[in-house]
Design a protein around this motif. Structure first.
Motif, short mmCIF file in Angstrom:
data_model
loop_
_atom_site.label_atom_id
_atom_site.label_comp_id
_atom_site.label_asym_id
_atom_site.label_seq_id
_atom_site.Cartn_x
_atom_site.Cartn_y
_atom_site.Cartn_z
N GLY A 48 0.83 -1.19 0.00
CA GLY A 48 0.00 0.00 0.00
C GLY A 48 0.87 1.25 0.00
O GLY A 48 2.06 1.20 0.29
N GLN A 49 0.27 2.37 -0.34
CA GLN A 49 1.01 3.63 -0.41
C GLN A 49 0.57 4.55 0.71
O GLN A 49 -0.61 4.84 0.89
CB GLN A 49 0.77 4.30 -1.77
N ASP A 50 1.54 5.01 1.45
CA ASP A 50 1.28 5.93 2.55
C ASP A 50 0.93 7.30 1.98
O ASP A 50 1.75 7.92 1.28
CB ASP A 50 2.52 6.03 3.44
N PRO A 51 -0.26 7.81 2.25
CA PRO A 51 -0.66 9.10 1.69
C PRO A 51 -0.13 10.29 2.48
O PRO A 51 -0.43 11.44 2.15
CB PRO A 51 -2.20 9.04 1.77
N ASN A 52 0.63 10.04 3.51
CA ASN A 52 1.10 11.11 4.38
C ASN A 52 2.45 11.66 3.93
O ASN A 52 3.12 11.06 3.11
CB ASN A 52 1.13 10.61 5.83
N PRO A 53 2.89 12.79 4.49
CA PRO A 53 3.99 13.54 3.89
C PRO A 53 5.36 12.94 4.07
O PRO A 53 5.61 12.17 4.98
CB PRO A 53 3.92 14.88 4.61
N GLY A 54 6.23 13.34 3.18
CA GLY A 54 7.62 12.92 3.26
C GLY A 54 8.51 14.05 2.79
O GLY A 54 8.44 15.14 3.30
N VAL A 55 9.28 13.79 1.76
CA VAL A 55 10.30 14.75 1.33
C VAL A 55 9.75 16.03 0.72
O VAL A 55 10.49 16.98 0.50
CB VAL A 55 11.26 14.09 0.33
N ARG A 56 8.45 16.08 0.42
CA ARG A 56 7.91 17.31 -0.16
C ARG A 56 7.86 18.46 0.83
O ARG A 56 7.74 19.61 0.45
CB ARG A 56 6.50 17.05 -0.72
N LEU A 57 7.92 18.15 2.11
CA LEU A 57 7.92 19.20 3.11
C LEU A 57 9.32 19.80 3.23
O LEU A 57 10.31 19.08 3.13
CB LEU A 57 7.51 18.64 4.47
N ASN A 58 9.36 21.10 3.45
CA ASN A 58 10.67 21.68 3.72
C ASN A 58 11.11 21.30 5.14
O ASN A 58 10.33 20.73 5.91
CB ASN A 58 10.68 23.20 3.50
N GLU A 59 12.33 21.62 5.50
CA GLU A 59 12.87 21.15 6.77
C GLU A 59 12.07 21.66 7.97
O GLU A 59 11.79 20.90 8.91
CB GLU A 59 14.34 21.59 6.91
N THR A 60 11.67 22.93 7.93
CA THR A 60 10.91 23.49 9.05
C THR A 60 9.56 22.81 9.19
O THR A 60 9.15 22.43 10.30
CB THR A 60 10.71 25.01 8.85
N GLN A 61 8.86 22.62 8.07
CA GLN A 61 7.56 21.95 8.09
C GLN A 61 7.70 20.50 8.55
O GLN A 61 6.91 20.01 9.36
CB GLN A 61 6.95 21.98 6.68
N PHE A 62 8.73 19.83 8.02
CA PHE A 62 8.92 18.42 8.36
C PHE A 62 9.18 18.23 9.85
O PHE A 62 8.60 17.35 10.49
CB PHE A 62 10.09 17.85 7.55
N ASN A 63 10.04 19.07 10.43
CA ASN A 63 10.34 18.97 11.85
C ASN A 63 9.11 19.23 12.71
O ASN A 63 8.87 18.52 13.69
CB ASN A 63 11.46 19.94 12.22
N ALA A 64 8.31 20.22 12.32
CA ALA A 64 7.09 20.53 13.06
C ALA A 64 6.10 19.37 12.94
O ALA A 64 5.45 18.97 13.92
CB ALA A 64 6.46 21.82 12.54
N TYR A 65 6.00 18.82 11.74
CA TYR A 65 5.07 17.71 11.49
C TYR A 65 5.47 16.48 12.30
O TYR A 65 4.63 15.84 12.94
CB TYR A 65 5.06 17.39 10.00
N LYS A 66 6.76 16.13 12.26
CA LYS A 66 7.22 14.93 12.97
C LYS A 66 7.08 15.08 14.47
O LYS A 66 6.76 14.11 15.17
CB LYS A 66 8.68 14.62 12.61
N THR A 67 7.31 16.28 15.00
CA THR A 67 7.14 16.50 16.43
C THR A 67 5.69 16.26 16.83
O THR A 67 5.40 15.58 17.83
CB THR A 67 7.55 17.94 16.81
N ALA A 68 4.76 16.79 16.03
CA ALA A 68 3.34 16.60 16.30
C ALA A 68 2.95 15.13 16.14
O ALA A 68 2.21 14.57 16.96
CB ALA A 68 2.51 17.47 15.36
#
Length: 276
Positions: free
Chosen positions: A112-132
């Motif tokens: 299956g394909q994970d519909p959630n984010p990966g490399v398309r997020l910039n570093e600031t967005q990715f860090n905020a997303y992963k923390t949440a």
């Protein structure tokens, strides 16, 4: 040993720039662990929404098992022989049969394909997303399973620790398995195999460990963590692996009849308590 899946990436996630997609339907639960995963994923999605992020519940399905593999897990000798005759321990078979998930090869489409984010997020967005995401995952684990976890790596560690404890107590501590392992080991020694431990779990994993060591050696020679081998290059290694696996099965026929279903039960219990 199996390779980790890098699932296909993603829809944008931050609220306000996310593209909505329908939530994938949860498949019928195949056990307590799978059912708990979906409960936690839904709680995680609600939690992420409260934090201002879009998250779509997703549970990696994994490839469908052959009927022979299911029987093998239950200790069926004929099924084990069928699988080992073609795939050995399912190590070098991954190179020979790369499109066959029964070989141990990673066939991404089956997960299956994970519909959630990966490399398309910039570093600031990715860090905020992963923390949440990690905070929401911890909350979901506590709500559904009453388990205190910090992050995904913490889950992996607790999963491995629990499995090790159950193996030590239920498999390596089983008097009948210890007795059968001694006979099993003597038979393998008689066939010229190096036996460094007669502990049931060590003996059951001996062949796969030996093949993985060979894969690692080839990889290091190529300067890679996982080697590049064509099917033709891998066939001689697979032939050696199949011979080892069949000798192992013949010597351990009585051992595996008891060990395999007990090992499967341990795996199922660990997954129910700490699903990955």
């Amino acid at each position: 040993m199996r390779a980790f899946v890098t699932a296909a990436l993603a829809l944008a996630v931050l609220t306000g720039c996310a593209t909505d997609a329908p939530e994938p339907a949860a498949p019928s639960a195949t056990g307590a662990g799978q059912e708990a995963k979906w409960k936690m994923e839904r709680l995680k999605a609600d939690c992420m929404k409260q934090k201002g992020f879009k998250y779509t519940p997703f549970v990696m399905s994994g490839p469908k098992e052959m009927e022979a593999q299911k029987k093998m897990a239950a200790g069926d000798y004929a099924a084990a022989k069928e699988v080992r005759t073609k795939y050995g321990y399912r190590i070098f078979s991954q190179f020979v049969y790369p499109d066959d998930s029964a070989s141990g090869a990673l066939v991404v489409e089956e997960y299956g394909q994970d519909p959630n984010p990966g490399v398309r997020l910039n570093e600031t967005q990715f860090n905020a997303y992963k923390t949440a995401e990690e905070a929401c995952m911890a909350k979901a684990f506590k709500t559904v399973l009453n388990k205190d976890v910090k992050n995904r790596m913490d889950v992996f560690k607790k999963h491995a620790d629990l499995k090790k404890q159950l193996i030590t107590r239920r498999l390596d501590g089983d008097a009948e398995l210890v007795r059968l392992a001694a006979t099993f080991g003597d038979c393998l020694k008689g066939k010229g195999y190096a036996i460094t431990s007669l502990k049931p779990s060590d003996l059951a994993g001996r062949g796969e460990k030996a093949m993985l060591a060979q894969v690692d050696k080839i990889g290091r020679e190529q300067g890679k963590s996982w080697p590049d081998l064509t099917a033709e290059q891998a066939r001689p290694y697979l032939a050696t692996e199949v011979k080892d696996a069949l000798d192992d099965l013949e010597c351990g026929k009585e051992f595996y009849a008891r060990y395999s279903p007990m090992s499967t039960a341990v795996d199922q219990e660990v997954e129910a308590q700490l699903p990955l």
